[in-house]
Scaffold this motif. Structure first.
Motif, short mmCIF file in Angstrom:
data_model
loop_
_atom_site.label_atom_id
_atom_site.label_comp_id
_atom_site.label_asym_id
_atom_site.label_seq_id
_atom_site.Cartn_x
_atom_site.Cartn_y
_atom_site.Cartn_z
N CYS A 95 -17.33 -0.70 -13.87
CA CYS A 95 -15.63 -0.81 -14.70
C CYS A 95 -14.95 -1.15 -14.21
CB CYS A 95 -16.21 0.72 -15.54
SG CYS A 95 -17.79 0.97 -16.80
N GLN A 96 -14.89 0.09 -12.84
CA GLN A 96 -13.99 -0.40 -12.06
C GLN A 96 -13.60 -2.25 -11.16
OE1 GLN A 96 -15.50 1.93 -8.42
NE2 GLN A 96 -14.76 3.78 -9.23
N SER A 97 -15.20 -2.55 -10.98
CA SER A 97 -14.82 -3.45 -11.18
C SER A 97 -13.78 -4.78 -11.66
CB SER A 97 -15.98 -4.23 -10.29
OG SER A 97 -16.86 -5.39 -11.75
N LEU A 98 -14.24 -4.57 -12.97
CA LEU A 98 -13.48 -5.07 -14.24
C LEU A 98 -12.29 -5.07 -14.03
CD1 LEU A 98 -16.34 -5.34 -16.61
CD2 LEU A 98 -15.41 -6.82 -15.50
N VAL A 99 -11.64 -3.45 -13.66
CA VAL A 99 -10.06 -3.46 -14.38
C VAL A 99 -9.30 -3.08 -12.81
CG1 VAL A 99 -8.74 -0.87 -14.47
CG2 VAL A 99 -10.96 -1.58 -15.90
N TYR A 100 -9.79 -3.01 -11.30
CA TYR A 100 -9.43 -2.90 -10.33
C TYR A 100 -8.96 -3.80 -9.74
CZ TYR A 100 -9.42 2.43 -10.50
OH TYR A 100 -9.73 3.18 -11.14
N LYS A 101 -9.68 -4.77 -10.39
CA LYS A 101 -9.29 -6.02 -9.44
C LYS A 101 -8.14 -7.02 -10.17
CE LYS A 101 -11.72 -9.28 -13.36
NZ LYS A 101 -12.57 -10.29 -14.28
N THR A 102 -7.80 -6.32 -11.06
CA THR A 102 -6.50 -6.82 -11.05
C THR A 102 -5.33 -6.49 -10.11
OG1 THR A 102 -6.46 -4.42 -13.12
CG2 THR A 102 -6.55 -6.82 -14.21
N ILE A 106 -17.60 -3.23 -5.02
CA ILE A 106 -19.03 -3.18 -4.91
C ILE A 106 -20.22 -1.63 -5.06
CG2 ILE A 106 -18.96 -5.03 -3.52
CD1 ILE A 106 -20.09 -3.85 -1.34
N SER A 107 -21.68 -1.25 -5.75
CA SER A 107 -21.72 -0.54 -5.05
C SER A 107 -23.64 -1.32 -3.66
CB SER A 107 -23.19 -0.31 -5.79
OG SER A 107 -22.68 0.34 -7.56
N ILE A 108 -23.61 -0.07 -2.64
CA ILE A 108 -24.57 -0.61 -1.91
C ILE A 108 -26.02 0.31 -1.36
CG2 ILE A 108 -23.15 0.85 0.03
CD1 ILE A 108 -23.12 -2.44 1.63
N ARG A 115 -18.29 -9.62 5.74
CA ARG A 115 -18.53 -10.54 4.85
C ARG A 115 -18.39 -10.71 2.93
NH1 ARG A 115 -23.71 -9.97 6.92
NH2 ARG A 115 -24.28 -10.68 4.65
N LEU A 116 -17.69 -9.71 2.03
CA LEU A 116 -17.54 -9.41 1.04
C LEU A 116 -16.62 -10.41 1.05
CD1 LEU A 116 -18.15 -6.03 0.66
CD2 LEU A 116 -19.77 -7.82 -0.28
N SER A 117 -16.49 -10.45 -0.54
CA SER A 117 -15.19 -11.44 -0.93
C SER A 117 -15.62 -11.09 -2.79
CB SER A 117 -15.88 -12.98 -0.48
OG SER A 117 -16.17 -14.48 -1.18
N GLU A 118 -14.12 -11.90 -3.24
CA GLU A 118 -13.94 -12.10 -4.79
C GLU A 118 -15.23 -12.15 -5.42
OE1 GLU A 118 -10.92 -13.05 -7.60
OE2 GLU A 118 -10.84 -13.69 -5.55
N GLU A 119 -15.78 -12.97 -4.44
CA GLU A 119 -17.91 -13.78 -5.61
C GLU A 119 -18.49 -12.07 -5.77
OE1 GLU A 119 -19.61 -15.47 -2.26
OE2 GLU A 119 -19.25 -16.55 -3.51
N ASP A 120 -18.42 -11.02 -4.84
CA ASP A 120 -19.10 -9.93 -4.49
C ASP A 120 -18.34 -9.17 -5.72
OD1 ASP A 120 -20.51 -11.15 -3.04
OD2 ASP A 120 -18.54 -11.22 -1.19
N ASN A 121 -17.60 -9.52 -5.90
CA ASN A 121 -16.74 -7.85 -7.29
C ASN A 121 -17.47 -7.28 -7.82
OD1 ASN A 121 -14.92 -6.14 -7.49
ND2 ASN A 121 -13.87 -7.30 -8.96
N GLY A 122 -17.81 -6.36 -7.92
CA GLY A 122 -19.13 -5.61 -9.10
C GLY A 122 -20.28 -6.44 -9.02
N THR A 123 -21.33 -6.21 -7.70
CA THR A 123 -22.55 -6.83 -7.55
C THR A 123 -22.84 -5.56 -6.85
OG1 THR A 123 -21.69 -7.29 -5.14
CG2 THR A 123 -21.63 -8.83 -7.09
N PHE A 124 -24.05 -5.21 -6.51
CA PHE A 124 -24.93 -4.14 -6.08
C PHE A 124 -26.00 -4.81 -4.93
CE2 PHE A 124 -28.77 -1.20 -7.35
CZ PHE A 124 -28.14 -0.28 -6.42
N VAL A 125 -25.32 -4.68 -3.87
CA VAL A 125 -26.06 -5.39 -2.91
C VAL A 125 -26.72 -4.02 -1.88
CG1 VAL A 125 -24.28 -7.10 -2.92
CG2 VAL A 125 -23.93 -5.24 -0.93
N ASP A 126 -27.70 -4.61 -0.97
CA ASP A 126 -27.83 -4.01 0.10
C ASP A 126 -27.22 -4.00 1.32
OD1 ASP A 126 -29.29 -5.91 1.48
OD2 ASP A 126 -31.56 -5.38 0.45
N TRP A 127 -27.99 -2.76 2.60
CA TRP A 127 -27.56 -2.87 3.86
C TRP A 127 -27.37 -4.93 4.41
CZ3 TRP A 127 -32.77 -2.25 3.06
CH2 TRP A 127 -33.42 -2.70 3.69
N GLU A 128 -28.51 -5.61 4.08
CA GLU A 128 -28.28 -6.67 4.58
C GLU A 128 -28.13 -7.76 4.01
OE1 GLU A 128 -32.32 -7.12 7.66
OE2 GLU A 128 -32.67 -6.63 5.33
#
Length: 256
Positions: free
Chosen positions: A193-200, A206-208, A237-250
């Motif tokens: 939800c944050q990724s959809l609203v706050y990107k503006t 992201i979640s990690i 390394r995070l960029s716009e394409e990673d917005n709203g994703t769930f990634v791990d420490w790698e």
């Protein structure tokens, strides 16, 4: 994710008295160009529990200790006002919602009280902290010359867990931890939800998953240093394409 130069003007990490939070503070202090301000937020005022972070504060003029209860909005507002005094019109570049609470429960013995406490810290806490600090994050994004989204511009990083993944159900055979899992799944929805609203506003969200870290479980796979070093590399390394994703420490995508 493409590698980029990683500089952060200012950062706040909640849950900084020990574990992953303290490890992240140490990693930011070790950057070739450390942030101008690092705000280490802790909940407990116990001097012994804060001994290590207090030692770091005494050795680093850019490190500020804050007392912050993520379940108390007045406490969050007071912390934001304190941060504002230091950053001025520059705003806050990076907010890491890392404070967490977990009880070792099973499906049979989980209680409403324990589950509510976990939600208060793990889900509602990041919601409230992000709400209160949003003006400072927007300020950082607005003054940044960077295009797109990144942690060097403005970002919210929510510390989640593979335990909150429907598909993975990480470590379920060892630790059911029902309330904790449910709260992290809810946190992941908050991130989306944050990724959809706050990107503006120019803010990356992201979640990690920090991995299975030796904070309380000696059988875990990773040391705090291994986990936080990995997280730092991912953040860089995070960029716009990673917005709203769930990634791990790698940097690998974690299924919801």
């Amino acid at each position: 994710m493409a590698k980029r130069d990683f500089t952060v003007d200012s950062i706040m990490v909640t849950g900084s008295s020990s574990g992953i939070g303290l490890g992240l503070v140490k990693q930011f202090l070790k950057l070739p160009t450390p942030p101008q301000w690092i705000f280490a937020a802790v909940h407990d005022r116990d001097e012994e529990k804060n001994r290590e972070i207090n030692n770091l504060v005494s050795q680093n003029s850019n490190l500020v200790l804050l007392y912050l209860d993520v379940t108390d909005r007045k406490s969050i507002v007071a912390a934001a006002e304190e941060v504002q005094k230091y950053v001025g019109g520059s705003g806050l570049t990076l907010l890491m919602n890392n404070a967490g609470l977990m009880f070792n429960t099973t499906l049979q013995d989980e209680t409403a009280k324990e589950m509510a406490a976990e939600y208060a810290v793990n889900t509602i806490g990041p919601l409230q902290v992000s709400q209160v600090f949003l003006p400072l994050l927007k300020m950082a994004a607005e003054r940044s010359p960077q295009e797109g989204l990144s942690c060097s511009k403005a970002a919210i990083i929510n510390t989640s867990s593979s335990g909150g993944s429907f598909e993975l159900m990480g470590q379920f055979n060892r630790l059911q931890n029902i309330g904790y899992r449910c709260s992290k799944t809810a946190l992941n929805m908050l991130t989306r939800c944050q990724s959809l609203v706050y990107k503006t506003f120019g803010i990356l969200c992201i979640s990690i998953h920090p991995g299975w870290v030796k904070t309380r479980d000696p059988e875990a796979d990773l040391t705090v240093e291994e986990s936080t070093q990995g997280i730092m590399n991912v953040l860089s390394r995070l960029s716009e394409e990673d917005n709203g994703t769930f990634v791990d420490w790698e940097g690998r995508r974690v299924p919801w």
